[in-house]
Write a protein that holds these residues in place. Structure first.
Motif, PDB file in Angstrom:
ATOM      1  N   LEU A 221     -44.966 -41.874  -0.688  1.00 18.76           N
ATOM      2  CA  LEU A 221     -44.808 -40.973   0.408  1.00 18.76           C
ATOM      3  C   LEU A 221     -45.901 -40.556   1.216  1.00 18.76           C
ATOM      4  O   LEU A 221     -46.651 -39.738   0.325  1.00 18.76           O
ATOM      5  CB  LEU A 221     -43.564 -39.840  -0.089  1.00 18.76           C
ATOM      6  CG  LEU A 221     -42.082 -40.373  -0.547  1.00 18.76           C
ATOM      7  CD1 LEU A 221     -41.469 -39.066  -1.236  1.00 18.76           C
ATOM      8  CD2 LEU A 221     -41.362 -41.251   0.303  1.00 18.76           C
ATOM      9  N   ALA A 222     -45.852 -40.677   2.286  1.00 25.95           N
ATOM     10  CA  ALA A 222     -47.100 -40.176   2.865  1.00 25.95           C
ATOM     11  C   ALA A 222     -46.908 -39.027   3.513  1.00 25.95           C
ATOM     12  O   ALA A 222     -45.923 -38.427   4.059  1.00 25.95           O
ATOM     13  CB  ALA A 222     -47.777 -41.031   4.290  1.00 25.95           C
ATOM     14  N   LEU A 223     -47.576 -37.748   3.185  1.00 24.80           N
ATOM     15  CA  LEU A 223     -47.605 -36.452   3.478  1.00 24.80           C
ATOM     16  C   LEU A 223     -48.988 -36.135   4.300  1.00 24.80           C
ATOM     17  O   LEU A 223     -50.002 -36.632   4.029  1.00 24.80           O
ATOM     18  CB  LEU A 223     -47.733 -35.358   2.123  1.00 24.80           C
ATOM     19  CG  LEU A 223     -46.427 -35.865   1.128  1.00 24.80           C
ATOM     20  CD1 LEU A 223     -46.484 -34.800  -0.074  1.00 24.80           C
ATOM     21  CD2 LEU A 223     -45.120 -35.700   1.742  1.00 24.80           C
ATOM     22  N   SER A 224     -48.683 -34.780   4.919  1.00 23.31           N
ATOM     23  CA  SER A 224     -49.873 -34.524   5.848  1.00 23.31           C
ATOM     24  C   SER A 224     -50.726 -33.529   4.505  1.00 23.31           C
ATOM     25  O   SER A 224     -50.388 -33.138   3.640  1.00 23.31           O
ATOM     26  CB  SER A 224     -49.579 -33.657   7.007  1.00 23.31           C
ATOM     27  OG  SER A 224     -48.843 -32.468   6.737  1.00 23.31           O
ATOM     28  N   TRP A 225     -51.770 -33.000   5.401  1.00 23.29           N
ATOM     29  CA  TRP A 225     -52.730 -32.391   4.227  1.00 23.29           C
ATOM     30  C   TRP A 225     -52.199 -31.059   3.869  1.00 23.29           C
ATOM     31  O   TRP A 225     -52.702 -30.436   2.915  1.00 23.29           O
ATOM     32  CB  TRP A 225     -54.167 -32.206   4.961  1.00 23.29           C
ATOM     33  CG  TRP A 225     -53.910 -31.112   6.052  1.00 23.29           C
ATOM     34  CD1 TRP A 225     -53.885 -31.378   7.232  1.00 23.29           C
ATOM     35  CD2 TRP A 225     -54.551 -29.830   5.884  1.00 23.29           C
ATOM     36  NE1 TRP A 225     -53.718 -30.011   8.067  1.00 23.29           N
ATOM     37  CE2 TRP A 225     -54.317 -29.210   7.329  1.00 23.29           C
ATOM     38  CE3 TRP A 225     -54.902 -29.066   5.048  1.00 23.29           C
ATOM     39  CZ2 TRP A 225     -54.876 -27.858   7.527  1.00 23.29           C
ATOM     40  CZ3 TRP A 225     -55.407 -27.728   5.333  1.00 23.29           C
ATOM     41  CH2 TRP A 225     -55.060 -26.941   6.443  1.00 23.29           C
ATOM     42  N   VAL A 226     -51.198 -30.549   4.492  1.00 18.62           N
ATOM     43  CA  VAL A 226     -50.528 -29.373   4.023  1.00 18.62           C
ATOM     44  C   VAL A 226     -49.575 -29.588   2.888  1.00 18.62           C
ATOM     45  O   VAL A 226     -48.749 -28.873   2.432  1.00 18.62           O
ATOM     46  CB  VAL A 226     -49.854 -28.486   4.902  1.00 18.62           C
ATOM     47  CG1 VAL A 226     -50.719 -28.088   6.088  1.00 18.62           C
ATOM     48  CG2 VAL A 226     -48.607 -29.261   5.730  1.00 18.62           C
ATOM     49  N   GLY A 227     -49.532 -30.784   2.603  1.00 17.24           N
ATOM     50  CA  GLY A 227     -48.688 -31.443   1.458  1.00 17.24           C
ATOM     51  C   GLY A 227     -47.237 -31.077   1.609  1.00 17.24           C
ATOM     52  O   GLY A 227     -46.732 -31.696   2.375  1.00 17.24           O
ATOM     53  N   THR A 228     -46.447 -30.381   0.636  1.00 19.23           N
ATOM     54  CA  THR A 228     -44.994 -30.252   0.460  1.00 19.23           C
ATOM     55  C   THR A 228     -44.555 -29.124   1.499  1.00 19.23           C
ATOM     56  O   THR A 228     -43.349 -28.919   1.642  1.00 19.23           O
ATOM     57  CB  THR A 228     -44.518 -29.872  -0.819  1.00 19.23           C
ATOM     58  OG1 THR A 228     -45.094 -28.820  -1.275  1.00 19.23           O
ATOM     59  CG2 THR A 228     -44.879 -31.015  -1.874  1.00 19.23           C
ATOM     60  N   ALA A 229     -45.588 -28.680   2.064  1.00 20.38           N
ATOM     61  CA  ALA A 229     -45.066 -27.563   2.784  1.00 20.38           C
ATOM     62  C   ALA A 229     -44.428 -27.879   4.111  1.00 20.38           C
ATOM     63  O   ALA A 229     -43.639 -26.985   4.724  1.00 20.38           O
ATOM     64  CB  ALA A 229     -46.344 -26.711   3.391  1.00 20.38           C
ATOM     65  N   ARG A 230     -44.721 -29.076   4.625  1.00 15.38           N
ATOM     66  CA  ARG A 230     -43.886 -29.495   5.928  1.00 15.38           C
ATOM     67  C   ARG A 230     -43.722 -31.075   5.830  1.00 15.38           C
ATOM     68  O   ARG A 230     -44.583 -31.808   5.804  1.00 15.38           O
ATOM     69  CB  ARG A 230     -44.879 -29.161   6.857  1.00 15.38           C
ATOM     70  CG  ARG A 230     -44.499 -29.382   8.562  1.00 15.38           C
ATOM     71  CD  ARG A 230     -43.160 -28.741   8.879  1.00 15.38           C
ATOM     72  NE  ARG A 230     -43.594 -27.421   9.398  1.00 15.38           N
ATOM     73  CZ  ARG A 230     -43.096 -26.256   9.101  1.00 15.38           C
ATOM     74  NH1 ARG A 230     -42.290 -26.115   7.945  1.00 15.38           N
ATOM     75  NH2 ARG A 230     -43.293 -25.031   9.698  1.00 15.38           N
ATOM     76  N   LEU A 231     -42.410 -31.509   5.691  1.00 13.89           N
ATOM     77  CA  LEU A 231     -42.004 -32.860   5.867  1.00 13.89           C
ATOM     78  C   LEU A 231     -41.439 -33.342   7.173  1.00 13.89           C
ATOM     79  O   LEU A 231     -40.667 -32.301   7.648  1.00 13.89           O
ATOM     80  CB  LEU A 231     -41.089 -33.103   4.682  1.00 13.89           C
ATOM     81  CG  LEU A 231     -41.534 -32.795   3.295  1.00 13.89           C
ATOM     82  CD1 LEU A 231     -40.387 -33.426   2.268  1.00 13.89           C
ATOM     83  CD2 LEU A 231     -42.961 -33.302   3.087  1.00 13.89           C
ATOM     84  N   ILE A 232     -42.350 -34.008   8.030  1.00 12.08           N
ATOM     85  CA  ILE A 232     -41.544 -34.094   9.257  1.00 12.08           C
ATOM     86  C   ILE A 232     -41.000 -35.608   9.535  1.00 12.08           C
ATOM     87  O   ILE A 232     -41.650 -36.524   9.337  1.00 12.08           O
ATOM     88  CB  ILE A 232     -42.904 -33.960  10.436  1.00 12.08           C
ATOM     89  CG1 ILE A 232     -43.481 -32.607  10.477  1.00 12.08           C
ATOM     90  CG2 ILE A 232     -42.335 -34.138  11.746  1.00 12.08           C
ATOM     91  CD1 ILE A 232     -44.950 -32.188  10.882  1.00 12.08           C
ATOM     92  N   PHE A 233     -39.765 -35.616   9.711  1.00  4.37           N
ATOM     93  CA  PHE A 233     -39.023 -36.960   9.838  1.00  4.37           C
ATOM     94  C   PHE A 233     -38.937 -37.299  11.196  1.00  4.37           C
ATOM     95  O   PHE A 233     -38.674 -36.565  12.056  1.00  4.37           O
ATOM     96  CB  PHE A 233     -37.722 -36.953   9.115  1.00  4.37           C
ATOM     97  CG  PHE A 233     -37.641 -36.734   7.410  1.00  4.37           C
ATOM     98  CD1 PHE A 233     -37.647 -37.965   6.832  1.00  4.37           C
ATOM     99  CD2 PHE A 233     -37.687 -35.593   7.043  1.00  4.37           C
ATOM    100  CE1 PHE A 233     -37.579 -37.782   5.398  1.00  4.37           C
ATOM    101  CE2 PHE A 233     -37.504 -35.387   5.764  1.00  4.37           C
ATOM    102  CZ  PHE A 233     -37.490 -36.421   4.889  1.00  4.37           C
ATOM    103  N   SER A 234     -39.299 -38.568  11.366  1.00  2.00           N
ATOM    104  CA  SER A 234     -38.848 -39.026  12.824  1.00  2.00           C
ATOM    105  C   SER A 234     -37.445 -39.357  12.651  1.00  2.00           C
ATOM    106  O   SER A 234     -36.825 -39.676  11.709  1.00  2.00           O
ATOM    107  CB  SER A 234     -39.606 -40.354  13.302  1.00  2.00           C
ATOM    108  OG  SER A 234     -39.719 -40.954  12.131  1.00  2.00           O
ATOM    109  N   LEU A 235     -36.801 -39.127  14.232  1.00  2.00           N
ATOM    110  CA  LEU A 235     -35.426 -39.234  14.236  1.00  2.00           C
ATOM    111  C   LEU A 235     -34.782 -40.823  14.059  1.00  2.00           C
ATOM    112  O   LEU A 235     -33.642 -40.789  13.944  1.00  2.00           O
ATOM    113  CB  LEU A 235     -35.070 -38.736  15.607  1.00  2.00           C
ATOM    114  CG  LEU A 235     -35.449 -37.236  15.990  1.00  2.00           C
ATOM    115  CD1 LEU A 235     -34.728 -36.858  17.294  1.00  2.00           C
ATOM    116  CD2 LEU A 235     -35.381 -36.456  14.905  1.00  2.00           C
TER     117      LEU A 235
END
Ligand SMILES: Cc1ncc(COP(=O)(O)O)c(C=O)c1O
Length: 558
Positions: A487-501
C-alpha cells in the motif's frame, strides 16, 4: 471656576480613556476566549515551545521497550523489525538507493525523510527501514516503484488524483496536443481559457475567475482581495486548518515569523461567532472544509503519533450547521467568506464543498485536481470582490500577477479536465459517493474490530484518517507494515489515506485485505502489547518528563 472646568474636562477625558481601554481590554479578552484551548489555537506559544523541545533519541534497548514491555514481547518486536528491514532492503533496493542518492541534494527529501516518525525513534528507523520516494509508473489505482513493485495508491498525489491516474495522463497528453502550436507563450491567452472560465463559473456559481500557479497563491490572492475591498486588516483562520505555506495563513510552527494580522480562532465556537459579530478589523474568514474531519486539530501526521490520542470523526449535519451560521454572520458583518477548496474541491461533490454543504461562499480557491494534472491555483468570486482597481481612485489597485499564470499547457489540461468532468462516466463516480465510502470504511472497521485489532478509520467521503483505539507508543510502525503489504502512503503515513474515486469494490477489498493483514502482523510482532495501567495521559506525561530531563541535562544519560 476655570479650575473646576479644567478638572472636569480632565476627569471626563480620563473617564473616556478608561472606558476606551476597558473596551479594548474587553475585546482582547473576547479574542482570547475565542481561541481554541489547545496549542494549535495559540500559534505564538506553540512556536516558542517548539523552540524548547530538545532533540534526543532512543538507544536500541529503549527503542524496543520504551513502554516497559517484557522481554518476550521485546524479542518479538526485534524479530519483526529485522524481518521488515530485510524485506525493505531487498524488495525496494533500487528505489531506496536512488532516493538516498537524491536526498543528498534535495532538501525536501531530507525533510520528509526525517519527519516520518516521532524523532525519538528516527535514527533506528532511518537506518533499518529506509524508504524510497521514487516511482516509475502509474496505472489504474496503482503505482510502480523502481524495483517493479506495484502498490495500491493511497497517496492521492497530494489530493490531485480524484478520478484516477489514467484520467490525468489523458488530460495532460490531449491538452498538450491542443496547444502545441502556441507553445510556451505567456502573457497572451490561448482561446481555451474562455471555455475554462465559463465552466468554472458554472461549477462555482460565482461571477469571475483568476488563474494562479498554486493553491497557496490562490489563497493569498483571495485574502488580498478581501482586505482590499473591505479595507480591513485581519484574516480569520481556524485552529489547525492548512491553507498552504504563505506566512499569514501559517502563523504557528513552521513559519519563523509571527503573522501579525491573522486571528486563529476556534471552529464550531460561539465565542468565535461573537468575535466576528463585534470586531471591526476582520476582512475575511478562511474555511478549509476538510477540517470537518478534525475540527480545531492540525492535519495529522505520523511524526506526531506519540500516543493514541489522534481522533477524527466527521458529522456532516453538525459541520453544515456551523458553516451556515458562519455564512450568516459573515453576511451580516460584510466579512468575506472564503472557501479554500484547494483540497476538497471536486472531491466531495461535483459543485465542491459549496454544493456538498449547501453554502455559497463569496470567494472560492481551487487548486490541485482542477489543473488536470498540472500545477494550478484558481480564485472564483463575486464580481465586486474580484475587481482589482477602483474606478474613482486610479492609483489604488490590488496587485496580483504571476509569470506562469494561465500557462497554455495548464489551461489545456484544465480544459480537458473540465470537459471530461461533465461526461456521464465521470459524473457517475459521484453517485452515492458518501454511501459508498462510508460503507467501505464501516466494512473495514468491522473487520478490524472482529480481529481485535486496535485500529479504526474515520472518513469524510474518500478522505480517511487512521485512528488507534488503545494507548500505544508504537502506532507509527503501522505505516511500515502497510507499505510492506503493497500500500503506497504519503510521507504523513497513516494520518491521511486519499482514495481516488475510481476504486472499484474489488480494488477496495484488496486494499482492505492488505490493511488487515498489515495490522495483524504488527500485532503478532508485539508492537501493540499493552500494559493496562498505560493511558494516553501517562504516555504524554512520560514523554514530557523525558523532554524536560533532556532539556535541563543534555549531556546526562537518561
Ligand atoms: C486546503 C489547502 N489549501 C491550500 C493548499 C496549498 O496548495 P499548493 O500546495 O498547491 O500551494 C493546500 C495544499 O495541500 C491545501 O490542502
Amino acid at each position: 471656576m476655570q479650575w473646576a472646568a479644567t478638572t472636569l474636562a480632565v476627569c471626563g477625558l480620563g473617564a473616556a480613556a478608561l472606558a476606551t481601554s476597558m473596551l479594548t481590554l474587553g475585546r482582547r479578552l473576547e479574542l482570547s476566549q475565542a481561541k481554541h484551548r489547545s496549542l494549535a489555537g495559540h500559534a505564538r506559544m506553540a512556536r516558542r515551545l517548539a523552540g524548547f523541545v530538545p532533540f534526543y533519541d532512543y538507544d536500541e534497548d529503549r527503542f524496543f521497550a520504551c513502554d516497559g514491555a517484557p522481554a518476550d514481547i521485546v524479542s518479538l518486536r526485534r524479530a519483526g523489525f529485522a524481518r521488515l528491514s530485510e524485506l525493505y532492503k531487498t524488495r525496494f533496493a533500487e528505489t531506496i538507493r536512488c532516493s538516498a542518492e537524491a536526498a543528498e541534494a534535495i532538501s525536501d527529501l531530507q525533510f520528509t525523510g526525517t519527519y516520518r516518525v516521532p524523532f525519538q525513534y528516527r535514527r533506528m528507523v532511518r537506518a533499518h527501514l529506509p524508504l524510497g520516494t521514487f516511482l516509475q509508473a502509474s496505472e489504474g489505482v496503482t503505482v510502480t516503484d523502481l524495483d517493479g513493485n506495484r502498490f495500491y495508491d493511497l497517496t492521492g498525489s497530494y489530493g490531485v488524483n480524484v478520478f484516477g491516474y489514467d484520467f490525468y495522463k489523458g488530460t495532460i497528453e490531449r491538452g498538450a496536443a491542443r496547444v502545441r502550436d502556441l507553445g510556451p507563450v505567456l502573457g497572451a491567452y490561448h482561446p481555451l481559457i474562455i471555455e475554462n472560465t465559463q465552466r468554472i463559473r458554472e461549477i462555482s456559481g460565482l461571477d469571475e475567475v483568476s488563474f494562479h500557479m498554486s493553491g497557496t497563491e490562490a489563497v493569498m490572492q483571495a485574502v488580498r482581495l478581501a482586505r482590499y475591498h473591505t479595507r480591513r486588516s485581519h484574516l480569520v483562520r481556524f485552529c489547525g486548518a492548512y491553507h498552504g505555506w504563505w506566512g499569514d495563513v501559517q502563523p504557528g510552527i513552521g513559519n519563523p515569523q509571527p503573522a501579525h494580522e491573522t486571528y486563529t480562532l476556534a471552529e464550531m465556537s460561539e465565542d468565535t461567532l461573537h468575535v466576528l459579530r463585534t470586531r471591526r478589523d476582520i476582512a475575511c474568514v478562511l474555511v478549509n472544509p476538510e477540517q470537518g474531519l478534525h475540527p480545531n486539530a492540525p492535519a495529522p501526521t505520523d511524526s506526531s503519533l506519540l500516543d493514541s490520542s489522534r481522533s477524527s470523526h466527521f458529522d456532516k449535519t453538525i459541520y453544515t450547521n456551523w458553516l451556515k451560521r458562519l455564512r450568516q454572520v459573515c453576511s451580516e458583518r460584510n466579512i468575506v467568506l472564503i472557501f479554500d477548496e484547494v483540497f476538497v474541491g471536486f472531491r466531495l461533490a461535483p459543485g465542491g464543498a459549496q454544493e456538498y454543504f449547501g453554502i455559497r461562499a463569496d470567494l472560492v480557491a481551487y487548486g490541485k485536481t482542477i489543473g488536470g494534472g498540472l500545477p494550478i491555483g484558481v480564485v472564483c468570486g463575486r464580481k465586486d470582490l474580484m475587481k482589482r482597481f477602483r474606478d474613482d481612485r486610479p492609483a489604488d489597485i490590488c496587485f496580483a500577477r504571476g509569470t506562469f499564470n494561465a500557462h497554455p499547457y495548464v489551461m489545456a489540461a484544465m480544459n480537458e479536465f473540465l470537459r471530461l468532468f461533465k461526461t456521464s462516466e465521470v459524473q457517475a463516480l459521484y453517485r452515492d459517493l458518501d454511501a459508498v465510502w462510508d460503507g467501505r470504511a464501516q466494512r473495514l472497521n468491522r473487520r478490524l474490530a472482529d480481529e481485535s485489532l486496535p485500529v479504526q478509520v474515520a472518513n469524510m467521503s474518500a478522505l480517511w484518517v487512521v485512528c488507534y483505539t488503545q494507548p500505544s507508543r508504537y502506532n507509527w510502525m503501522l505505516q511500515y507494515y502497510l507499505r510492506a503489504q503493497g500500500l503506497a502512503l504519503s510521507w504523513v503515513g497513516t494520518a491521511r489515506l486519499i482514495f481516488s474515486l475510481n476504486y472499484s469494490e474489488a480494488e477496495f477489498d484488496a486494499v482492505a485485505d492488505r490493511f488487515v493483514a498489515a495490522a495483524k502482523t504488527m500485532q503478532q510482532d508485539g508492537w501493540w502489547w499493552h500494559d493496562p495501567a498505560t493511558t494516553n495521559t501517562t504516555i504524554r506525561r512520560a514523554i514530557m518528563k523525558e523532554m524536560i530531563a533532556h532539556r535541563l541535562f543534555p549531556s546526562r544519560k537518561h
